[in-house]
Write an enzyme that holds these catalytic residues in place. Structure first.
Site, mmCIF file in Angstrom:
data_model
loop_
_atom_site.group_PDB
_atom_site.id
_atom_site.type_symbol
_atom_site.label_atom_id
_atom_site.label_comp_id
_atom_site.label_asym_id
_atom_site.label_seq_id
_atom_site.Cartn_x
_atom_site.Cartn_y
_atom_site.Cartn_z
ATOM 1 N N ASP A 84 40.979 34.916 39.252
ATOM 2 C CA ASP A 84 41.482 33.598 38.861
ATOM 3 C C ASP A 84 42.848 33.675 38.200
ATOM 4 O O ASP A 84 43.353 34.761 37.896
ATOM 5 C CB ASP A 84 40.463 32.914 37.930
ATOM 6 C CG ASP A 84 39.907 33.843 36.852
ATOM 7 O OD1 ASP A 84 40.542 34.881 36.559
ATOM 8 O OD2 ASP A 84 38.844 33.544 36.305
ATOM 9 N N ASN B 131 29.195 30.088 28.804
ATOM 10 C CA ASN B 131 28.384 29.064 29.489
ATOM 11 C C ASN B 131 27.897 29.562 30.862
ATOM 12 O O ASN B 131 27.398 28.784 31.656
ATOM 13 C CB ASN B 131 29.179 27.763 29.645
ATOM 14 C CG ASN B 131 30.474 27.964 30.429
ATOM 15 O OD1 ASN B 131 30.711 29.020 30.998
ATOM 16 N ND2 ASN B 131 31.307 26.938 30.461
HETATM 17 C C1 GLP Z 1 37.679 33.818 31.188
HETATM 18 C C2 GLP Z 1 37.886 34.366 32.597
HETATM 19 C C3 GLP Z 1 36.641 35.041 33.117
HETATM 20 C C4 GLP Z 1 36.112 36.010 32.078
HETATM 21 C C5 GLP Z 1 35.704 35.236 30.853
HETATM 22 C C6 GLP Z 1 35.097 36.100 29.752
HETATM 23 O O1 GLP Z 1 37.195 32.539 31.167
HETATM 24 N N1 GLP Z 1 38.262 33.350 33.519
HETATM 25 O O2 GLP Z 1 36.933 35.700 34.339
HETATM 26 O O3 GLP Z 1 35.018 36.712 32.596
HETATM 27 O O4 GLP Z 1 36.870 34.609 30.346
HETATM 28 O O5 GLP Z 1 36.073 36.662 28.923
HETATM 29 P P1 GLP Z 1 35.809 37.735 27.822
HETATM 30 O O6 GLP Z 1 35.598 39.022 28.533
HETATM 31 O O7 GLP Z 1 37.062 37.756 27.002
HETATM 32 O O8 GLP Z 1 34.622 37.300 27.043
#
Ligand code: GLP
Length: 237
Positions: free
Chosen positions: A67, A136
């Protein structure tokens, strides 16, 4: 769905690195799907170490990120292109032309999504895809309620997701409201998937993913239908 329970963050990164390295070593030109976020950061550091030791080579790697935020330039410190360059690509021998993220600055975002989907399709199936998980249950930026049939598309981030991402910005108003993300059907076409879930913040949702039913309200729950998914976590489940 295989579950690998590890003791801590470091061992999680080590296990993820081990699986990642296997794929790089066993494929002549591996096609990867990569995630950003804090969870995979240590894995990327370990991969850089392995590259520097001569254990792995990225010359033939093709990589598609899950993304990108809409409206952030590639050199914006909170853009996912910037993250990938800083955390991995600037330190290994990937070719810039072999690393892909959706372009969050595209004038026509719909067209950009279709092009990204086509690029993945033309390259061939993703061999190995790394996923984090949102609080979520989102994967990539596929928020709860996203169709399991979705392809690369534009999403409006939930308020919760924007709040979680606010740490990368001066103020909440600066956090993008939209992102481009691989769809759930796109993700499910990867041959092998690892889902990294680290820390207490993710405990609740991971329980739901693992022990609950398959529902579009929890995007990650679709992974039960994939034949080759490994969840690596330091959370007691
Ligand atoms: C963002 C990204 C995701 C990622 C998520 C979790 O929203 N779009 O791809 O998995 O965060 O992030 P973290 O690893 O910092 O908890």
């Amino acid at each position: 769905m295989r579950i690998i329970k590890v003791q801590n963050k470091e061992l999680l990164a080590k296990k993820a690195t081990e699986l990642f390295v296997n794929v790089i070593k066993n494929n002549e030109s591996p096609i990867l799907g990569l995630a950003t976020g804090s969870t995979p950061e240590r894995m990327y550091e370990l991969l850089i170490e392995k590259y520097k030791n001569g254990e792995i080579c990225f010359a033939n790697v093709l990589a598609f990120n899950l993304d990108e935020c809409v409206g952030l330039a590639p050199n914006h410190p909170a853009s996912y292109r910037y993250y990938m360059q800083q955390k991995l690509y600037n330190h290994v021998n990937t070719e810039k032309t072999n690393t892909f993220l959706p372009n969050g600055l595209a004038i026509d975002l719909e067209q950009e999504c279709n092009m990204y989907e086509q690029q993945i399709k033309q390259t061939g199936n993703i061999d190995f895809l790394v996923l984090g998980i949102g609080e979520n249950g989102h994967i990539g930026f596929n928020e709860p309620g996203t169709s399991f049939n979705s392809r690369t598309h534009i999403v409006t981030m939930t308020e919760n997701t924007r709040e979680v991402n606010a740490r990368f910005f001066e103020k909440i108003d600066d956090v993008p409201t939209k992102a481009l993300t691989m769809g759930i059907a796109t993700i499910m076409e990867a041959k092998e998937i690892i889902l990294l879930a680290q820390g207490e913040r993710k405990a609740d949702i991971l329980h739901k993913v693992i022990h609950g039913g398959i529902t579009e309200d929890i995007p990650a729950s679709i992974l039960h239908k994939h034949p080759n998914v490994t969840v690596i976590t330091d959370i007691a489940i």
